[in-house]
Scaffold this active site. Structure first.
Site, PDB file in Angstrom:
ATOM      1  N   HIS A   1     105.282  58.802  -9.019  1.00 23.43           N
ATOM      2  CA  HIS A   1     105.531  60.028  -9.974  1.00 23.43           C
ATOM      3  C   HIS A   1     106.045  59.517 -11.097  1.00 23.43           C
ATOM      4  O   HIS A   1     107.027  58.622 -11.126  1.00 23.43           O
ATOM      5  CB  HIS A   1     106.130  61.240  -9.284  1.00 23.43           C
ATOM      6  CG  HIS A   1     106.360  62.415 -10.114  1.00 23.43           C
ATOM      7  ND1 HIS A   1     105.237  63.140 -10.604  1.00 23.43           N
ATOM      8  CD2 HIS A   1     107.343  62.720 -10.991  1.00 23.43           C
ATOM      9  CE1 HIS A   1     105.768  64.138 -11.447  1.00 23.43           C
ATOM     10  NE2 HIS A   1     107.047  63.853 -11.575  1.00 23.43           N
ATOM     11  N   SER A   2     105.709  59.888 -12.198  1.00 19.59           N
ATOM     12  CA  SER A   2     106.589  59.666 -13.458  1.00 19.59           C
ATOM     13  C   SER A   2     106.695  60.697 -14.259  1.00 19.59           C
ATOM     14  O   SER A   2     105.967  61.707 -14.322  1.00 19.59           O
ATOM     15  CB  SER A   2     105.672  58.524 -14.254  1.00 19.59           C
ATOM     16  OG  SER A   2     104.475  58.924 -14.597  1.00 19.59           O
TER      17      SER A   2
ATOM     18  N   ASP B   1     115.712  56.608  -3.036  1.00 29.05           N
ATOM     19  CA  ASP B   1     116.620  56.089  -3.665  1.00 29.05           C
ATOM     20  C   ASP B   1     116.378  56.058  -5.024  1.00 29.05           C
ATOM     21  O   ASP B   1     115.272  55.623  -5.025  1.00 29.05           O
ATOM     22  CB  ASP B   1     117.551  55.021  -3.125  1.00 29.05           C
ATOM     23  CG  ASP B   1     119.027  55.127  -3.252  1.00 29.05           C
ATOM     24  OD1 ASP B   1     119.444  55.710  -4.365  1.00 29.05           O
ATOM     25  OD2 ASP B   1     119.561  54.404  -2.252  1.00 29.05           O
TER      26      ASP B   1
ATOM     27  N   LYS C   1     126.396  58.064  -9.227  1.00 23.84           N
ATOM     28  CA  LYS C   1     126.222  59.233  -8.043  1.00 23.84           C
ATOM     29  C   LYS C   1     127.123  59.972  -7.710  1.00 23.84           C
ATOM     30  O   LYS C   1     128.431  60.111  -8.507  1.00 23.84           O
ATOM     31  CB  LYS C   1     125.965  58.479  -6.637  1.00 23.84           C
ATOM     32  CG  LYS C   1     124.771  57.339  -6.894  1.00 23.84           C
ATOM     33  CD  LYS C   1     124.236  57.002  -5.270  1.00 23.84           C
ATOM     34  CE  LYS C   1     122.953  56.178  -5.258  1.00 23.84           C
ATOM     35  NZ  LYS C   1     122.198  55.983  -4.289  1.00 23.84           N
TER      36      LYS C   1
ATOM     37  N   CYS D   1     124.945  52.829  -8.954  1.00 15.99           N
ATOM     38  CA  CYS D   1     125.317  53.880  -7.884  1.00 15.99           C
ATOM     39  C   CYS D   1     126.628  54.415  -8.431  1.00 15.99           C
ATOM     40  O   CYS D   1     127.194  55.308  -7.737  1.00 15.99           O
ATOM     41  CB  CYS D   1     125.603  53.027  -6.692  1.00 15.99           C
ATOM     42  SG  CYS D   1     124.322  53.250  -5.326  1.00 15.99           S
TER      43      CYS D   1
END
Length: 724
Positions: free
Chosen positions: A526-527, A452, A408, A405
């Site tokens: 998803h990658s 997240d 961010k 975090c």
């Protein structure tokens, strides 16, 4: 455009012994692009055996003799995996850890040392400790000595083994006990007729040293079992002992017997190149290896001398170049501590002793450890001569972008961007923007939806996945919802398909273990590939009555379920300045799910999880949504061990300043106050609880060993935060 070199091979160092520590040090100075390096070790540090007797005697602190593998791995660009190897499949090229985790390798090296545990003696595991592994013995001795100090007396100590190591540790323990309580009762038991059967030259002087220190010597004594009262001899006599230490010889790790590798007396047979016989991609070094071309006794000096050859040959195997042979020296200077700051030396059949030899040994040992305590600062790429205005100011002191975090976008920036969007007109969207998760009403059921992701702050994909999963679940738990379905979003650094498959398997296996335990399922995702690893999850949850930011009432008590400090700890760790033991302890807490705490707090008036905007920023969100203020009891706010010290030294996460500007706390000053704005990753739940229920809730949380604390209260008035 600069080409990103793909990762194509996995080099796995199994064990954090002296040779592997030196390989990591060299790797940091001369990395091999395209290789992903992993070091596996049971703990975050590796003790240096040469200083162990001095530590036991009280001359060195625990920190003095420990190599911080977390800092060393960061320097080397390697990942460190906390685990104890219990199996190796050389055909499949896999290593299995004690917790069942399996790691694949292309090239691997064994440096797992030896053990002094004596499983052949009944009762040893229950009532004694081996001098190796060193860390377990050191911890046991610290507890024993602390107890002796508190009582003013000590139960007898028995050392099993009359070799140099046993003699040295016996004198060290006797010295420490006499320094602590004024007396010591130490006995050496040995099956041989004389002490030091393998080292006759220093025998007379060491025997005299033992007698001078009041240490009792029992020769030709066979032990039938270890009892709670002490070792029981074959003749039925029990030698009283409150602590029994096994130092009888160098025993191989038992699990090596089941590997199918070529062994001599349980030790892995290696060729002059340090490759395991018949296995070109597997190496072994240190005490666990048997040098077939030049057998030597088990001694750390040979592992240290082998390290440069191992480093070169690992690189040669990974690049396809020619290897070189390791030729160990024929003899070496043996320096033996005598308890106090005096030592004995033996080489070429000659023996010397005295305080001056302790000083020599101390200089040698400290010089070795300085290589790891004072890791060199590697040069950073120079900035271009011409830069756009504002670049230098934005770069500041050159601190790297934080992970988790700490990377961010600031709260003010995000809030402003969301405020510019038109208000939602959908009737099935219950919450407005800014809560932890969206709340949708579908018929009579509420569904929460959150997403997240985290930029990696550890090179271990499995650990990173666990923490990212716990972090993402925090939004669902803080809404009082039960997790339902999960979509994964993963960015991998550029790597070969084989390494992609390994890494994705590690990530999804670890994440699924977290989600499955909460009743949720990974249903897709998803990658893609990018510059660095990023792991994220989109999660849905179900709730009959969602808990939102709004609803806090004046008088409500604020409960926090986890300490603060992940931002400053991770920022310091990225710079190689954080204590590895404390970092690993913190990461273990971050990886623990909070579903039990959420269940206990689900009837709170308001709740959130403390993440990127810090405690102050997330408490401000509750206050703004509830139309209240709040008071924080700074002294009551729990912190991760080491966080306050790092904050006092000036370590901060990149978005600290942004968090501080967004959520000022009146009356908050000092290094602990700074941590109110520290961005948290996988942070605790922050709940506003009716005062009538606080004691019951705190008791329930504490019964589950959840370190919850009462940290403040909700006040009437505008959304202003202040310290009590």
């Amino acid at each position: 455009m600069k080409t990103q070199i793909p990762l194509t091979r996995d080099l796995v160092l199994i064990g954090g012994g002296h040779a592997h520590a030196l390989v990591l040090l060299k790797w940091g100075m001369r990395p091999l692009p395209g290789t992903r390096v992993t070091v596996i070790n049971p703990g975050p540090t590796a003790p240096y055996s040469g200083m162990l007797p001095g530590h036991i005697a009280g001359h060195y602190s625990r920190d003095d003799l420990e190599i911080d593998l977390v800092q060393l791995a960061r320097f080397a660009g390697a990942r460190v995996v906390m685990g104890r190897a219990v199996a190796l499949d050389h055909g499949a090229k896999t290593v299995t850890l004690h917790d069942g985790r399996v790691l694949e390798y292309d090239v691997a090296s064994l440096d797992v040392g030896i053990t002094s545990e004596l499983p052949g003696i009944p009762g040893f595991a229950e009532h004694a400790v081996g001098a190796k592994p060193l860390d377990i013995y050191a911890e046991t001795w610290a507890r024993y000595l602390s107890d002796a100090r508190s009582r003013g007396q000590a139960d007898p100590v028995v050392v099993i083994g009359g070799g140099i190591a046993g003699v040295e540790l016996a004198m060290a323990m006797a010295h420490a006990l006499k320094s602590a309580i004024g007396s010591a009762e130490v006995t050496i038991l040995d099956a041989a007729e004389t002490l030091l059967p393998a080292d006759p030259k220093p025998r007379a002087l060491l025997t005299r040293s033992l007698e001078d220190r009041g240490i009792t010597i029992f020769s030709k004594k066979d032990i039938s079992e270890i009892t709670p009262a002490g070792p029981k001899l074959q003749d039925g006599q029990i030698v009283p002992a409150g602590l029994t230490v096994g130092v009888a010889g160098a025993l191989p790790q038992a699990w090596l017997q089941d590997t199918g590798l070529p062994l001599t007396d349980g030790f892995v047979r290696v060729a002059p190149t340090l490759q395991v016989e018949g296995h070109d991609d597997l190496f072994a070094v240190g005490d666990c290896a048997h040098l077939t071309h030049a057998p030597r006794p088990k001694a750390g000096v040979y592992a240290v001398r082998a390290a440069p050859v191992l480093f070169d040959n690992l690189r040669a195997r990974l690049t396809g170049h020619q290897m070189r042979a390791f030729h160990p020296q024929g003899d070496y200077l043996k320096l033996i501590s005598l308890g106090e700051k005096s030592a004995l030396a033996e080489k070429w059949g000659r023996v010397w002793h005295g305080p001056w030899l302790w000083r020599l040994k101390d200089r040698i040992d400290r010089k070795f450890m300085r290589m790891f305590k004072e890791l060199p600062d590697m040069p950073q790429p120079e900035l271009p001569s011409a830069l756009t205005r504002g670049v230098v100011q934005e770069l500041g002191d050159g601190q790297p972008i934080c992970g988790g975090c700490g990377s961010k976008v600031g709260a003010g920036t995000l809030t402003g961007a969301l405020a510019a969007l038109p208000r939602s007109s959908r009737k099935d969207v219950v919450t407005g923007r800014g809560d932890d998760a969206a709340v949708l009403k579908i018929n009579n059921q509420y569904q929460v939806v959150t997403t997240d992701h985290l930029k990696a702050f550890t090179e271990d994909p499995a650990l990173m996945a666990r923490i990212a999963a716990v972090h993402a679940l925090g939004d669902v738990w803080s809404m009082g919802a039960a997790p339902q379905a999960v979509l994964a979003s993963v960015i991998l650094p550029r790597m070969s398909e084989r390494l992609q498959a390994r890494t994705m398997t590690e990530i999804l296996t670890a994440a699924n273990s977290v989600f499955a335990a909460t009743g949720a399922e990974i249903v897709g995702g998803h990658s893609t590939q990018g510059t660095e690893m990023t792991i994220g999850f989109t999660i849905t949850g179900l709730s009959d009555k969602p808990v939102t930011h709004g609803g806090a009432q004046p008088g409500d008590v604020l409960i926090l379920t986890r300490p603060l400090g992940t931002g400053v700890m991770l920022a310091a760790e990225m710079q190689g300045k954080a204590n590895g033991r404390l970092v690993v302890k913190m990461l273990a807490t971050m990886a623990e799910p909070q579903d039990k705490a959420a269940e206990i707090l689900k009837d709170s008036n308001a709740m959130t999880d403390v993440t990127g905007f810090g405690l102050a920023g997330h408490l401000k969100a509750i206050c703004e949504a509830s139309g209240t203020g709040a008071e924080i009891d700074l002294d009551a706010v729990p912190l991760y061990e080491g966080a306050l010290e790092l904050s006092d030294k000036g370590f901060k996460s990149m978005i600290y300043q942004s968090n501080l500007m967004y959520s000022e706390v009146i009356g908050a000053t000092g290094p602990k106050a700074s941590l109110l704005h520290d961005p948290q990753t996988a942070g605790g739940l922050l709940a506003a609880v009716d005062p009538a229920h606080v004691d019951r809730i705190l008791q329930q949380l504490q019964e589950l060993d959840i370190p919850a604390a009462r940290i403040g209260r909700i006040l009437e008035g505008p959304p202003v935060l202040r310290c009590a």
